[in-house]
Design a protein around this motif. Structure first.
Motif, mmCIF file in Angstrom:
data_model
loop_
_atom_site.group_PDB
_atom_site.id
_atom_site.type_symbol
_atom_site.label_atom_id
_atom_site.label_comp_id
_atom_site.label_asym_id
_atom_site.label_seq_id
_atom_site.Cartn_x
_atom_site.Cartn_y
_atom_site.Cartn_z
ATOM 1 N N ILE A 89 -4.512 8.773 2.894
ATOM 2 C CA ILE A 89 -4.426 7.424 3.433
ATOM 3 C C ILE A 89 -4.741 6.425 2.319
ATOM 4 O O ILE A 89 -5.651 6.630 1.524
ATOM 5 C CB ILE A 89 -5.388 7.256 4.637
ATOM 6 N N ASP A 90 -3.944 5.359 2.263
ATOM 7 C CA ASP A 90 -4.217 4.283 1.319
ATOM 8 C C ASP A 90 -3.697 2.985 1.911
ATOM 9 O O ASP A 90 -2.632 2.953 2.513
ATOM 10 C CB ASP A 90 -3.525 4.574 -0.022
ATOM 11 N N HIS A 91 -4.471 1.921 1.769
ATOM 12 C CA HIS A 91 -4.112 0.630 2.360
ATOM 13 C C HIS A 91 -3.725 0.769 3.837
ATOM 14 O O HIS A 91 -2.765 0.140 4.294
ATOM 15 C CB HIS A 91 -2.971 -0.028 1.577
ATOM 16 N N GLY A 92 -4.436 1.632 4.564
ATOM 17 C CA GLY A 92 -4.211 1.761 5.997
ATOM 18 C C GLY A 92 -2.929 2.452 6.394
ATOM 19 O O GLY A 92 -2.522 2.395 7.546
ATOM 20 N N ARG A 93 -2.296 3.113 5.426
ATOM 21 C CA ARG A 93 -1.032 3.794 5.716
ATOM 22 C C ARG A 93 -1.076 5.249 5.278
ATOM 23 O O ARG A 93 -1.819 5.610 4.380
ATOM 24 C CB ARG A 93 0.112 3.130 4.938
ATOM 25 N N ASN A 94 -0.214 6.071 5.910
ATOM 26 C CA ASN A 94 -0.075 7.462 5.490
ATOM 27 C C ASN A 94 0.723 7.512 4.203
ATOM 28 O O ASN A 94 1.816 6.964 4.136
ATOM 29 C CB ASN A 94 0.724 8.274 6.516
ATOM 30 N N ILE A 95 0.169 8.201 3.226
ATOM 31 C CA ILE A 95 0.913 8.372 1.982
ATOM 32 C C ILE A 95 1.525 9.766 1.965
ATOM 33 O O ILE A 95 2.615 9.976 1.470
ATOM 34 C CB ILE A 95 -0.029 8.217 0.766
ATOM 35 N N ALA A 96 0.807 10.738 2.504
ATOM 36 C CA ALA A 96 1.294 12.111 2.525
ATOM 37 C C ALA A 96 0.468 12.904 3.516
ATOM 38 O O ALA A 96 -0.678 12.553 3.787
ATOM 39 C CB ALA A 96 1.154 12.736 1.140
ATOM 40 N N GLU A 97 1.074 13.944 4.086
ATOM 41 C CA GLU A 97 0.315 14.854 4.939
ATOM 42 C C GLU A 97 0.808 16.252 4.681
ATOM 43 O O GLU A 97 2.008 16.510 4.729
ATOM 44 C CB GLU A 97 0.514 14.478 6.406
#
Ligand SMILES: Nc1ncnc2c1ncn2[C@@H]1O[C@H](COP(=O)(O)OP(=O)(O)O)[C@@H](O)[C@H]1O
Ligand SMILES: [Mg+2]
Length: 319
Positions: free
Chosen positions: A209-217
């Motif tokens: 998570i970065d800046h309130g968003r999913n970057i990768a899972e």
């Protein structure tokens, strides 16, 4: 069969002019450990507070243990445990007294609270320290007491916010073992961390998570494959050669070379490490450059984040 125990879609949360969560999704299967991995300020604590019913959110929906977090907060609370970033235990009470107090807070009668306290002291390896005050504990013991306090009602889902921040390496290992044990017994665990090694060691899946968003899972392995290319590194014997070495690294790595002036080195992630190393060594010889060192190394945590989120991680030690 695995069921989904935590599910959130499109979570949004603003604090005045700060967007803490910006359409965050997460899903956790029962009996697994999910890590929310991200730099400070990414939105990890906000996510945990929303999923544990402590904070209202602006958009999206979330369900924990089959109950809607907004509509059935009370049902959710009965099925979860939470260990926050700050310790919840009282330094003036003994370990046992602390757990008995928590038991009473969870509405156990006195006899049951004492029984549960002793079970937990055993389970968390604190039986010998039962009558001591937590202020005499090591960091790892204190954290284990915190974990024990959040397990009073044997919750289905345990949320841990930065469980090992501030602990020394021995304390971190103790907590890791304890959390692994809980997961092995079937507790679903959602933990936040900004340590890649912790996420790697503990989690079945990692959501970055970065800046309130999913970057990768992904699984830890999948994630490392994605961001964890080996790096080719050349340390210059004379800083004057850095530009020339940079062109060599860029050429063999297909771009991405970074110069570190302090260490006088150039490095870049490489897909075929051995080929890249051989090509770089040949180029250095052809150009008759002097180097102090040339080799392959694993990316550091900062570089791994940098590759993934495109900016340096902040230093630890905030909130
Ligand atoms: N109560 C609050 N009031 C204002 N801003 C907040 C509050 N809580 C969190 N924030 C902001 O929201 C963002 C996400 O914070 P947080 O979820 O605590 O991040 P993390 O736990 O990943 O470090 C940060 O920019 C933080 O400053
Ligand atoms: Mg936090």
């Amino acid at each position: 069969m695995a069921t989904t125990t935590v599910e959130a879609e499109n979570l949004g949360k603003r604090f005045k002019d700060t967007t803490a969560l910006d359409g965050f999704d997460v899903s956790v299967e029962s009996g697994t450990v999910l890590g929310l991995l991200g730099p400070n300020g990414a939105g990890k604590t906000t996510t945990v507070r929303i999923l544990t019913t402590l904070l209202r959110f602006d958009t999206g929906r979330a369900a924990v243990a089959g109950f809607d977090v907004a509509r059935d907060a009370r049902q959710v609370r009965r099925r979860i445990g939470l260990t926050g970033q700050q310790t919840a235990v009282d330094d003036l009470l003994s370990a046992r007294q602390n757990l008995v107090l928590f038991g009473k807070l969870f509405r156990l009668n006195k006899a049951d609270a004492i029984k549960r306290a002793d079970q937990l002291l055993d389970q968390f390896g604190l039986a010998d320290a039962a009558d001591k005050q937590p202020k005499k504990f090591s960091g790892g013991m204190k954290r284990r007491l915190d974990l024990a306090a959040s397990m009073i009602l044997a919750p289905q889902v345990l949320f841990l916010d930065e469980p090992t921040t501030g602990l020394d390496p021995a304390g971190r290992r103790e907590v890791w073992e304890t959390v692994s044990g809980l997961a092995a017994d079937g507790t679903t665990v959602v933990l936040t961390t900004h340590y890649l090694d912790e996420a790697d060691r503990l989690c079945d899946r990692i959501s970055v998570i970065d800046h309130g968003r999913n970057i990768a899972e992904d699984t830890p392995m999948g994630l490392k494959r994605r961001m964890g290319a080996d790096r080719l590194e050349i340390v210059a014997a004379d800083p004057v050669d850095l530009p020339a070495l940079r062109s060599i690294v860029d050429a063999v790595a297909g771009g991405g070379a970074k110069v570190d002036e302090t260490s006088g080195s150039v490095s870049a992630p490489v897909r075929n490490p051995v080929e890249a190393l051989t090509a770089a060594a040949n180029a250095v010889q052809d150009k008759k450059l002097d180097v102090a060192d040339i080799g392959l190394r694993r990316p550091t945590l900062d570089e791994a984040f940098l590759e993934l989120i495109g900016e340096p991680t902040e230093k630890e030690g905030d909130q």
